[in-house]
Design an enzyme around this catalytic site. Sequence first.
Site, mmCIF file in Angstrom:
data_model
loop_
_atom_site.group_PDB
_atom_site.id
_atom_site.type_symbol
_atom_site.label_atom_id
_atom_site.label_comp_id
_atom_site.label_asym_id
_atom_site.label_seq_id
_atom_site.Cartn_x
_atom_site.Cartn_y
_atom_site.Cartn_z
ATOM 1 N N GLU A 1 0.837 -1.210 0.000
ATOM 2 C CA GLU A 1 0.000 0.000 0.000
ATOM 3 C C GLU A 1 0.872 1.262 0.000
ATOM 4 O OE1 GLU A 1 -3.223 -0.117 2.887
ATOM 5 O OE2 GLU A 1 -4.120 -1.827 1.865
ATOM 6 N N GLU B 1 -5.135 -8.577 -0.337
ATOM 7 C CA GLU B 1 -5.945 -8.237 0.837
ATOM 8 C C GLU B 1 -7.383 -8.089 0.380
ATOM 9 O OE1 GLU B 1 -4.527 -5.186 3.538
ATOM 10 O OE2 GLU B 1 -2.439 -5.746 3.148
HETATM 11 O O1 AHR Z 1 -5.391 -5.739 6.959
HETATM 12 C C1 AHR Z 1 -5.292 -4.568 7.710
HETATM 13 C C2 AHR Z 1 -4.601 -3.456 6.961
HETATM 14 O O2 AHR Z 1 -5.360 -3.080 5.863
HETATM 15 C C3 AHR Z 1 -3.254 -3.764 6.358
HETATM 16 O O3 AHR Z 1 -2.222 -3.651 7.268
HETATM 17 C C4 AHR Z 1 -3.130 -2.752 5.273
HETATM 18 O O4 AHR Z 1 -2.317 -3.190 4.206
HETATM 19 C C5 AHR Z 1 -4.554 -2.473 4.878
HETATM 20 O O5 AHR Z 1 -4.827 -1.132 4.834
#
Ligand code: AHR
Length: 491
Positions: free
Chosen positions: A175, A299
């Site tokens: 990210e 994610e």
């Molecule tokens: O999964 C929780 C958080 O969500 C992670 O650390 C991040 O990559 C995303 O914003």
Amino acid sequence: MKKISAYINAKDVRSTIAPEIYGHFSEHLGRCIYDGIYVGENSSIPNVRGIRTDITEAFRKIKMPVLRWPGGCFADTYHWIDAVGDKKLRKKEHNVHWGGVTEDNSFGTHEFFDLCEQVGCEPYLAGNLGSGTIQELSEWIEYITLDDTSPMPELRRKNGREKPWKLKYLGIGNENWGCGGNMRPEYYIDEYIRYQTFCRDHSGNHLFKIACGPNAADYNWTETIMKRLNKDNARGISLHYYTVPTGNWNKKGSGRSFSNEEYYSTISGTLQMEELLKRHSHIMDAYDPNRDIGLIVDEWGVWCDVEEGTNPGFLYQQNTMRDAIVAACNLNLFNVHSDRVVMANLAQAVNVLQSLVLTEGEKITLTPTYHVFDLFSSHQGGESVYCFVENTEAGGNIKIPMITSSASIKDGKLTVTFANCSLEEDAEITFDITGFDAKKASARILTGNCCDLNDFETPDKVVPKEFSVSLNGRYMSAVVPPCSVVSVILE
Ligand code: AHR
């Protein structure tokens, strides 16, 4: 009862479903690693070198193919060197992203690779591009994969591991459009290309390098980075997309108690994944028509408000049949789009967000989401085949498609998974199957009210049960109750 027709052509193979689509994610966040996966060698909770045996058993049972670590946002503040060697001497630091707790680094590189070996899954490391150096990242790769007498392998040996490990999946930054440095895509991609140059293949190891891709619908990010990527400098780009039940990040909604309307808004939100997959793939096709670079949804999942009374920085939420439907929708989509999606990692494996497993001391409960991964596991490595549903709508003010489905063939068996996403109506679904002569069907169902969940008192409230489908020549039919996920294996 709604009557639904669906069609499968088992000879119309679309793409191979990479097992890694059924992957997971573990971060130094809340009780995912500590308490969840790792309790230390001296714990009374049964463990192998500090790693909980009930967790490794649960992960093995669903054939977990890959596990991402150490973050998340945590990855771009992580310095691996602080978490190797004598545990008493490891640096204690402040976890800046998650609850401000002390990170004692007792779970580091050796422990993570041990976990992956115990589970039998591929490790996927998220490297620190946001606040770490190139030297640090390239030395981490040497420490893990190099087999000579230079300083990094010697340090690994001193710390107890003679032979290098194999490392395939390496993310370079997490990210970086947000917590990983708030970069513009133009800046990030320059940095990515510089960092990846020094991430080398050593001693027969081959890295599969993954660049930080877009946040949800940021198509400009994808376009900008894809202009600079090719199969020699990247094998994948990531995509992050979370489903927020209310659609409002300031008041996301509860993980355990919600209205039917909020249920439908959650399913509608999660189904936006389809548009994201199509549009990002479309952009990627322009720069990578041979599909050498995969889309890696590393994610995804439901993000709710934390459970009452828990640390807001720990992201602990309950998990219901709604999460099971969300999991079924996304996994069916990943199967269908497996020509471009080569890995996906649910956030997160234990005690964080849409978990597979929840723990409390020595107690453990498998969530409805876990059971969906179990029901879908026979898709891993299969060939995704044509599967079309003549759908109808379900819902109240917010409408969603009633049925989600996918099919794959492997070792002469056809796996068909589908969910009835309606909360009100049964679906009488009939699949017209060509290209496969089914003689026998075995099916399981996960069903309940949308707020049904497993907790430490009743860990088996929502579990898969045998289900009956009828086979009549090329037709397979079933009456599927509302809020259900079904898996059928045809032989
Ligand atoms: O999964 C929780 C958080 O969500 C992670 O650390 C991040 O990559 C995303 O914003």
